[in-house]
Design an enzyme around this catalytic site. Structure first.
Site, mmCIF file in Angstrom:
data_model
loop_
_atom_site.group_PDB
_atom_site.id
_atom_site.type_symbol
_atom_site.label_atom_id
_atom_site.label_comp_id
_atom_site.label_asym_id
_atom_site.label_seq_id
_atom_site.Cartn_x
_atom_site.Cartn_y
_atom_site.Cartn_z
ATOM 1 N N SER A 99 0.981 -1.043 0.630
ATOM 2 C CA SER A 99 0.143 0.620 0.466
ATOM 3 C C SER A 99 0.657 1.444 0.217
ATOM 4 O O SER A 99 1.945 1.113 -0.035
ATOM 5 C CB SER A 99 -0.694 -0.379 0.993
ATOM 6 O OG SER A 99 -1.737 0.863 1.310
ATOM 7 N N ASN A 100 0.072 2.698 0.497
ATOM 8 C CA ASN A 100 0.606 3.488 0.367
ATOM 9 C C ASN A 100 0.180 4.326 1.410
ATOM 10 O O ASN A 100 -0.291 4.075 2.127
ATOM 11 C CB ASN A 100 1.025 4.417 -0.841
ATOM 12 C CG ASN A 100 -0.161 5.182 -1.570
ATOM 13 O OD1 ASN A 100 -1.166 5.536 -0.903
ATOM 14 N ND2 ASN A 100 -0.587 3.906 -2.871
ATOM 15 N N HIS A 101 1.748 5.752 1.776
ATOM 16 C CA HIS A 101 0.880 6.482 2.690
ATOM 17 C C HIS A 101 -0.078 7.849 2.474
ATOM 18 O O HIS A 101 -0.490 8.502 3.290
ATOM 19 C CB HIS A 101 2.254 7.441 3.531
ATOM 20 C CG HIS A 101 3.784 6.637 3.583
ATOM 21 N ND1 HIS A 101 3.570 6.352 4.840
ATOM 22 C CD2 HIS A 101 4.576 6.458 3.488
ATOM 23 C CE1 HIS A 101 4.344 5.818 4.935
ATOM 24 N NE2 HIS A 101 5.073 6.379 3.715
ATOM 25 N N SER A 102 -0.857 7.302 1.561
ATOM 26 C CA SER A 102 -2.426 8.073 1.839
ATOM 27 C C SER A 102 -2.888 8.302 2.908
ATOM 28 O O SER A 102 -2.898 6.943 2.883
ATOM 29 C CB SER A 102 -2.817 7.548 0.193
ATOM 30 O OG SER A 102 -3.762 8.521 -0.198
ATOM 31 N N ALA B 177 -4.337 7.609 -4.752
ATOM 32 C CA ALA B 177 -3.107 7.368 -4.679
ATOM 33 C C ALA B 177 -3.316 5.626 -5.232
ATOM 34 O O ALA B 177 -3.438 4.245 -3.777
ATOM 35 C CB ALA B 177 -2.441 7.350 -3.577
#
Ligand code: C5P
Length: 396
Positions: free
Chosen positions: A205-208, A273
């Site tokens: 995943s990512n930091h959004s 994102a």
């Protein structure tokens, strides 16, 4: 002005004297104003002064001569609530639900938009605990009215002064009298990250956080649109009668939901994102660790923006985002073309206060024809306002 009934909540700061003028200015605008005060604030300005200016009784105590005061009634009565001045202490109590006076009780039962005008000394204003509490209040959807800079009651000079009453009135009015220029329009917004699982417990995943997309959804709904928000996994939530939220996990789920919603939509704003890759094989069981390295084979996820851009009907718009770390403008322009966006909102991770995990953003809007509009660092709420303002002239 749409909001007619205003609760002005006064806490214990020397800036409380400015709130007398605030009451007067709103009354002059034709608003009905009721005042709630913390007991500490009555040492600075009397309840009688507020009662005289507002022509209403002032609420101070939760219990008055053995009678319980109905704070719920006041909270539900209001079209908007303005906490001015908001001291560090009241801000902390509001952020954490510490209900030990009538002001906090009213705040906790209010269903309306809440504006907060902080007032404190510069060191208190910069303390990590205040910053954290302000961030919490913003995450609940409350609006912080920017503090002024100048001489403080302590004699120090810096940030922390309560905004001037005239500026508070202008700030609130500009938000409460939003044009209904999206009335009858259908807007689809993607927001947040996606999670791509490779076994039942792990994912990529990512930091959004989804904050920018949530601010866009609120702004569109406030301006009359019917909004479909396709929201990836996030801790943030949104409650707005004009917004229907579809919670999704993976890029594929987000793509399916967005394509379906776009059929009848005028605009899609792709603020999510989306993970670009997902594990090619997803194990049904938790993958056991073994000696040595492990390789996960990845495959591309569907590009939602490109899918919509390729099937756009006449009159439909798609708006994209680009978060770049290098060659920002060139990359944004090539994305604009490749994905057939009508414009793209560029933010650079190199700009302080912009991008993931911030309540602020600094954007440039790059149009199809090559025009670039640069904006200064603003709250994500204000950035949402600017983005929608750029969409309106493009709507057929
Ligand atoms: O290619 P890149 O991910 O930088 O493009 C960013 C824009 O494309 C954003 O508007 C993002 O929401 C959208 N996007 C998408 N689906 C993907 C990847 C990106 O809609 N799979």
């Amino acid at each position: 002005m749409v909001a007619k009934k205003i609760v002005i909540a006064v806490s214990g700061s020397i800036a409380a004297y400015k709130s007398l003028q605030l009451v007067r200015l709103f009354v002059k605008q034709g608003c009905e104003v009721k005042v709630v005060m913390t007991p500490a604030s009555t040492a600075f300005v009397s309840a009688l002064s507020f009662a005289t200016l507002s022509k209403h009784d002032v609420s101070v105590d939760l219990i008055d001569n053995n009678t319980w005061s109905n704070h719920v009634e006041l909270g539900l009565w209001a079209d908007i609530m303005i906490v001015a001045p908001a001291t560090a202490s009241s801000i902390a109590k509001m952020a954490n639900g510490v209900c030990d006076n009538m002001l906090i009780a009213t705040y906790l039962s209010a269903k309306c938009p809440v504006y907060i005008a902080p007032a404190m000394d510069l060191d208190m204003w910069q303390h990590p605990s205040t910053l954290r509490n302000i961030e919490l209040l913003q995450s609940y959807g409350n609006t912080i009215i920017p503090v002024g800079h100048g001489e403080l009651a302590s004699g120090l000079i810096g940030a922390g002064r309560m905004a001037e009453p005239e500026d508070i009135v202008e700030y609130v009015l500009s938000r409460e009298s939003l044009p209904q220029d999206l009335s009858g329009r259908h807007v689809v917004i993607t927001a947040g990250p996606t999670k791509e699982a490779f076994d039942p417990v792990r994912f990529i995943s990512n930091h959004s956080t989804g904050r920018m997309g949530i601010c866009l959804a609120e702004e569109c709904a406030d301006r009359g649109a019917i909004v479909d928000l396709i929201l990836g996994p996030t801790n943030l939530s949104i409650e707005h009668s004009g917004v229907t939220v579809t919670n999704v996990i993976s890029a594929q789920d987000m793509c399916d939901a967005t394509v379906a919603a776009y059929t009848n939509a005028d605009v899609a704003i792709l603020a999510a994102a989306v993970a670009d890759y997902r594990p090619k094989n997803v194990s049904d069981e938790k993958i056991k660790k073994k000696k040595g390295d492990m390789t996960i084979e990845l495959e591309r996820t569907p590009d939602i923006a490109q899918t919509l851009g390729g099937s756009k009907k006449a009159g439909q718009l798609t708006i994209g985002f680009a978060l770049e770390t290098q060659n920002a403008l060139e990359n944004a322009k090539s994305k604009l073309e490749r994905k057939n966006f009508d414009f793209i909102v560029l933010n650079s991770l190199k700009d302080e206060g912009a991008g993931f995990q911030h309540n602020t953003n600094k954007v440039s809007i790059v149009h199809k024809g090559g025009d670039v509009n640069e904006y200064p660092l603003k709250s994500k709420k204000e950035v949402a306002h600017d983005i929608i303002n750029e969409i309106i002239p493009l709507l057929k």
